[in-house]
Write an enzyme that holds these catalytic residues in place. Structure first.
Site, short mmCIF file in Angstrom:
data_model
loop_
_atom_site.label_atom_id
_atom_site.label_comp_id
_atom_site.label_asym_id
_atom_site.label_seq_id
_atom_site.Cartn_x
_atom_site.Cartn_y
_atom_site.Cartn_z
N GLU A 76 -3.07 -13.98 1.45
CA GLU A 76 -3.27 -13.13 2.61
C GLU A 76 -4.69 -13.31 3.14
O GLU A 76 -4.93 -13.40 4.34
CB GLU A 76 -3.05 -11.66 2.23
CG GLU A 76 -3.44 -10.68 3.35
CD GLU A 76 -3.02 -9.25 3.08
OE1 GLU A 76 -2.86 -8.88 1.89
OE2 GLU A 76 -2.83 -8.50 4.05
N SER A 107 0.82 -1.21 0.00
CA SER A 107 0.00 0.00 0.00
C SER A 107 0.85 1.26 0.00
O SER A 107 1.93 1.30 0.60
CB SER A 107 -0.90 0.03 1.23
OG SER A 107 -1.68 -1.13 1.30
N SER A 161 2.55 -3.17 8.24
CA SER A 161 2.57 -3.85 9.53
C SER A 161 3.93 -4.47 9.77
O SER A 161 4.49 -5.11 8.86
CB SER A 161 1.50 -4.95 9.59
OG SER A 161 0.24 -4.43 9.25
N GLU A 204 -15.32 -3.93 0.94
CA GLU A 204 -15.96 -3.50 -0.32
C GLU A 204 -15.24 -4.14 -1.51
O GLU A 204 -15.89 -4.62 -2.45
CB GLU A 204 -15.90 -1.97 -0.44
CG GLU A 204 -16.84 -1.23 0.51
CD GLU A 204 -16.34 -1.21 1.94
OE1 GLU A 204 -15.11 -1.28 2.14
OE2 GLU A 204 -17.17 -1.14 2.87
C1 LIG Z 1 -4.48 -2.68 10.40
C2 LIG Z 1 -3.99 -2.55 9.01
C3 LIG Z 1 -2.85 -3.20 8.61
C4 LIG Z 1 -2.37 -3.09 7.30
N1 LIG Z 1 -1.20 -3.71 6.96
C5 LIG Z 1 -0.71 -3.55 5.70
C6 LIG Z 1 0.56 -4.10 5.34
O1 LIG Z 1 1.21 -4.74 6.14
N2 LIG Z 1 1.04 -3.88 4.11
C7 LIG Z 1 0.34 -3.18 3.18
O2 LIG Z 1 0.83 -3.04 2.05
N3 LIG Z 1 -0.86 -2.62 3.48
C8 LIG Z 1 -1.39 -2.78 4.73
N4 LIG Z 1 -2.60 -2.20 5.07
C9 LIG Z 1 -3.25 -1.33 4.09
C10 LIG Z 1 -4.53 -1.87 3.50
O3 LIG Z 1 -4.26 -2.88 2.60
C11 LIG Z 1 -5.25 -0.68 2.82
O4 LIG Z 1 -5.60 0.23 3.83
C12 LIG Z 1 -6.47 -1.11 2.09
O5 LIG Z 1 -6.14 -1.84 0.96
C13 LIG Z 1 -7.36 0.07 1.68
O6 LIG Z 1 -6.63 1.07 1.03
P1 LIG Z 1 -6.76 2.59 1.49
O7 LIG Z 1 -6.46 2.66 2.92
O8 LIG Z 1 -5.96 3.41 0.58
O9 LIG Z 1 -8.29 2.94 1.31
P2 LIG Z 1 -8.99 3.32 -0.07
O10 LIG Z 1 -8.62 2.35 -1.09
O11 LIG Z 1 -8.78 4.75 -0.33
O12 LIG Z 1 -10.52 3.07 0.31
C14 LIG Z 1 -11.35 4.04 0.93
C15 LIG Z 1 -12.75 3.46 0.96
O13 LIG Z 1 -13.22 3.32 -0.38
C16 LIG Z 1 -13.65 1.99 -0.61
N5 LIG Z 1 -13.42 1.63 -2.00
C17 LIG Z 1 -12.29 1.73 -2.72
N6 LIG Z 1 -12.46 1.27 -3.96
C18 LIG Z 1 -13.75 0.86 -4.04
C19 LIG Z 1 -14.55 0.27 -5.06
N7 LIG Z 1 -14.06 0.03 -6.27
N8 LIG Z 1 -15.84 -0.04 -4.79
C20 LIG Z 1 -16.35 0.20 -3.56
N9 LIG Z 1 -15.65 0.76 -2.55
C21 LIG Z 1 -14.37 1.08 -2.79
C22 LIG Z 1 -12.82 1.17 0.35
O14 LIG Z 1 -13.41 -0.07 0.60
C23 LIG Z 1 -12.79 2.06 1.57
O15 LIG Z 1 -13.95 1.91 2.31
C24 LIG Z 1 -3.08 -2.31 6.37
C25 LIG Z 1 -4.26 -1.64 6.77
C26 LIG Z 1 -4.71 -1.75 8.07
C27 LIG Z 1 -5.96 -1.04 8.46
#
Ligand SMILES: Cc1cc2nc3c(=O)[nH]c(=O)nc-3n(C[C@H](O)[C@H](O)[C@H](O)COP(=O)(O)OP(=O)(O)OC[C@H]3O[C@@H](n4cnc5c(N)ncnc54)[C@H](O)[C@@H]3O)c2cc1C
Lengths: 396, 367
Positions: free
Chosen positions: A233, A118, A150, A366
């Site tokens: 994962e 991410s 993480s 989602e």
């Molecule tokens: C506790 C925790 C641990 C994590 N650990 C890791 C890690 O070790 N390594 C790593 O790489 N990442 C990690 N992540 C990141 C995680 O994979 C991302 O937060 C996640 O993929 C969502 O991306 P974003 O935060 O950019 O949210 P966004 O993608 O910006 O999403 C925002 C909202 O929009 C929704 N959304 C987005 N696209 C769509 C769609 N097409 N249709 C409907 N809804 C949509 C999402 O579901 C969300 O509700 C971690 C996250 C958390 C919370």
């Protein structure tokens, strides 16, 4: 071998190993290494790589024999990302040298792995990552920023998705690497979570040098490699054979049994409803595990992870209501750097808050709904504006 | 006559004044920073709210230095403190404790001090105590000396006066005569404390039915106004989230354009409009506008708490979820709302408890 061994055969084999390797008399790491070398680490992995080329479910007999003998385990909570994501990817795409180099210390816990996927601009839309890897002689120079990583503060290696070609559509210009977290260009900064502690991090990559020998899969094939990681994962988070009432349902059921004074008819009904859902999810995970006996997981893992997230959230929310006054209290907001990812430990308030991450990490609920709707049900996808455009020309 | 479910001009003005002050003095980064300081309550802010805007004495009659307003106005202020997750003892002191004192004779001087912002008070019961709870019995009275322990009390940390139920009676106890131990609270913006009384001198306020009725009245007012706090919080969560999903792009589009989010936000808006109606109704009933609505107060408060608790929690949970990773961090306000929302759902009775209360009130006996 025409017939796979039975569970009893595996128990016997594990006991034989224990007779020759007394866990009480051996150094923990030495014991784990020997276990790997004997092919008992993950029996479904190939021989020579910690496995015996056997069905996955036979692992259970080994683990039970080890546990009964008081043998140390490899502390899976500490190395979950390595076990659940990096290892299957290395197995599927790694060269023989890479498998030999990485899998053993990964399994024994001598080397912790993290997931550098991410970015601030690329979460759900992982294929949009902007971290650049530029060819330089027999290696690559990497620049960019990762986020929500993480356990990066504990990690020796990171599985990394980076952009190697900005001129082609985004899914095609990605390459997958193992990044040495001790490289001087890697800077890890804690990111505090709503639970108070910092289990995840921001990772800044500045002129990080990655040898080409640390590339997994072909140049430009990073998206496909990453899919393997993500599918695994989701199984790692949501799946896995577990006894009845393990996980969050077990915690809440225990609270219910211990607190007769807190019980109400309304909560009872909700709890039983969730108990049934948890049991259904457990049996489904068991079934997925059996299907998975060989090969890589498909979208079923996404379903399991989706179910897991909503169950944990509903159950942990119910636990606070059940506890009433105690639910208003929290154990500790102090900023800490845990050495493992903990979903259940600590208090009920922590469980409630930590569970909120379950529907975000590893693909949001989602996105999992989209995967099920589109890849399983074959429903048409959203209208895409980003598929055939060069990455560098995408709207942001 | 039907209860008035709208806002009057005075209420709009009051809201504007409170919102302006909170925007200026309690922006969320300041609220967050305070949660980890030695002073979880912002008493300077409270003095400004109490004195300059007159929030402390809203319910107090004008002849005692208050504004002579009703719970309806108090509910408007609560919407704003909920929106800002403001760390001030408004609910505990200006609503619950004040309502208790207003129900009792001989409390004029205390009310005057509260109205003028010279002191604050708190009703010393666990924050989870529902309106129809039995009279608390964890403190005993030996003459006018009180001994016992009361846990998880809201807004008591900064209170000068504690209103303590003991031995079937109500007493006023100087906060300084008790031992108050701060509790690490899930809602970091409304720090709870445990109170120990060890022969603390109490001034008797009422006994018997008078004490019981006053306590029930205070809890009912607290629960009614809490629903408005939940409304304000839910509304703010929706606003923040809508703003975010409009500007956050994934897959080349604002994530708010995906129906998976869009429809849930539309549903949340519907639930919030309902929350506004039930919260206004509860405030009007509890304000005692007229005999008919007053008679419906118990139902109105149970409905408001059963509904608004759920809506607030849902709004805060959606706020976290729709922000993705950023919503899970300490550096974003979503968690302040989540923690407040879930705590308020336990405060003054869970939604389940209110539904159970309702069953008896509306003749829908359990199976
Ligand atoms: C506790 C925790 C641990 C994590 N650990 C890791 C890690 O070790 N390594 C790593 O790489 N990442 C990690 N992540 C990141 C995680 O994979 C991302 O937060 C996640 O993929 C969502 O991306 P974003 O935060 O950019 O949210 P966004 O993608 O910006 O999403 C925002 C909202 O929009 C929704 N959304 C987005 N696209 C769509 C769609 N097409 N249709 C409907 N809804 C949509 C999402 O579901 C969300 O509700 C971690 C996250 C958390 C919370």
């Amino acid at each position: 071998m025409s017939h796979p061994p039975s569970a009893a055969d595996m128990t016997a084999r594990a006991r034989e190993f224990l007779a020759a390797h007394d866990p009480a008399a051996m150094d923990r790491t030495e014991f784990l290494r020997a276990c790997f070398d004997a092919g008992l680490a993950w029996v479904h992995y190939p021989e020579g790589l910690g496995g015996s080329g056997l069905p996955r479910e036979l692992q259970r007999a080994v683990n039970e024999a080890f546990a009964a003998a008081g043998a140390p385990d490899n502390d899976p909570r500490r190395i979950g990302i390595g076990l659940g994501m990096a290892a299957p990817t290395i197995l599927a795409f790694g060269t023989p040298e890479q498998r030999a180099r990485w899998l053993r210390p990964l399994w024994t816990g001598e080397e912790v792995w993290c997931q550098l996927f991410s970015e601030p601009g690329a979460g759900s839309d992982l294929a949009a990552v902007a971290t650049r890897a530029v060819r330089d002689g027999d290696g690559w120079v990497v620049n960019g920023q990762k986020v929500w990583t993480s356990m990066a503060h504990e990690a020796r290696w990171g599985i990394l998705v980076a952009r190697t070609d900005p001129d082609v559509p985004k899914h095609r210009g990605l390459t997958y690497f193992a990044c040495d977290m001790t490289d001087p260009g890697v800077e890890v900064r804690p990111l505090r979570q709503l639970t108070g502690e910092a289990e995840f991090n921001e990772v800044f990559l500045t002129d990080v040098r990655i040898p080409d020998a640390h590339r997994l899969g072909e140049v430009g094939d990073g998206w496909r490699v990453a899919q393997t990681t993500l599918m695994n994962e989701r199984v790692a988070i949501g799946g896995g054979a577990a006894p009845r009432e393990s996980g969050m349902i077990g915690v809440v059921a225990r609270t219910w049994r211990e607190r007769p004074e807190a019980r109400t008819a309304a909560l009872h009904d909700r709890l039983l409803g969730l108990w049934v859902t948890a049991e259904a999810a457990r049996l489904t995970a068991l079934r997925i595990g059996q299907q998975l006996a060989a090969g890589q997981p498909g979208p079923e893992g996404s379903a399991a992870k989706f179910a897991f997230a909503s169950l944990s959230q509903e159950l942990s929310g119910l636990e606070l209501e059940l506890l009433g006054e105690e639910g208003l209290r929290y154990d500790d907001w102090t900023m800490r750097r845990p050495d493992s990812v903990e979903f259940l430990g600590r208090g009920p308030g922590y469980r409630y808050l930590r569970a909120k991450g379950n529907s975000i990490e590893g693909g949001t609920s989602e996105i999992l709904r989209n995967i099920i709707a589109e890849r399983v049900l074959g429903l048409p996808g959203e209208i895409r504006v980003d598929k055939d455009v060069a990455w560098k020309d995408l709207p942001r | 006559m039907n209860a008035d479910l709208l806002y009057g001009e005075d209420e709009d003005q009051l809201r504007a004044a409170v919102r302006e002050l909170l925007a200026d003095r309690a922006p969320w980064p300041a609220v967050l920073a305070r949660t980890e300081s030695a002073d979880p309550y912002d008493l300077d802010l409270w003095r400004a709210l109490a004195g300059d805007v007159g929030c402390a004495g809203l319910l107090v009659p004008e002849e005692l230095g208050g504004a002579g307003a009703t719970l309806r106005e108090a509910a408007v202020v609560a919407e704003e403190t909920g929106r800002a997750v403001a760390p001030v003892p408004f609910l505990g002191s200006a609503v619950t404790a004040t309502a208790l004192l207003l129900a009792l004779p001989g409390t004029e001087e205390m009310l005057r001090e509260l109205a003028e912002g010279r002191s604050t008070a708190a009703l010393a019961v666990p924050f989870t105590t529902p309106p129809h709870a039995e009279f608390p019995g964890t403190v005993t009275a030996d003459g006018d000396r009180l001994t016992g322990r009361i846990t998880s009390v809201a807004d008591a940390l900064p209170a000068d006066v504690l209103l303590v139920p003991a031995g079937g009676a109500l007493y006023a106890v100087a906060g300084a005569d008790t031992t108050r131990t701060p509790v690490t609270s899930l809602d970091m913006t409304r720090a709870l404390c445990d109170i120990d009384l060890d022969g603390a001198p109490g001034r008797p306020l009422a006994t018997g039915d008078a004490a019981r009725d006053a306590l029930a009245r205070a809890l009912s007012c607290g629960a009614a106004v809490l629903a408005s706090e939940q409304l304000g919080l839910a509304e703010r969560c929706l606003e923040i989230t809508v703003e975010y999903v409009k500007g956050r792009y994934q897959f080349g589009r604002p994530v708010g354009s995906y129906q998976g989010l869009k429809h849930r936000l539309a549903e949340l808006w519907v639930a919030i409009t309902q929350a506004r109606a039930v919260a206004r109704y509860a405030a009007s009933c509890a304000a005692g506008d007229d005999a008919e609505t007053t008679a419906d107060t118990a139902v109105a408060v149970a409905v408001a708490q059963a509904h608004c608790s759920v809506v607030a929690v849902r709004a805060a949970e959606e706020c976290v979820q729709m922000h993705g990773g950023i919503g899970f961090t300490w550096e974003h306000p979503a968690h302040l709302y989540l923690k407040r929302a879930k705590s308020t759902a336990l405060a003054h009775g869970t939604p389940g408890r209110h539904r159970t209360d309702l069953a008896a009130l509306i003749d829908l006996a359990p199976a």
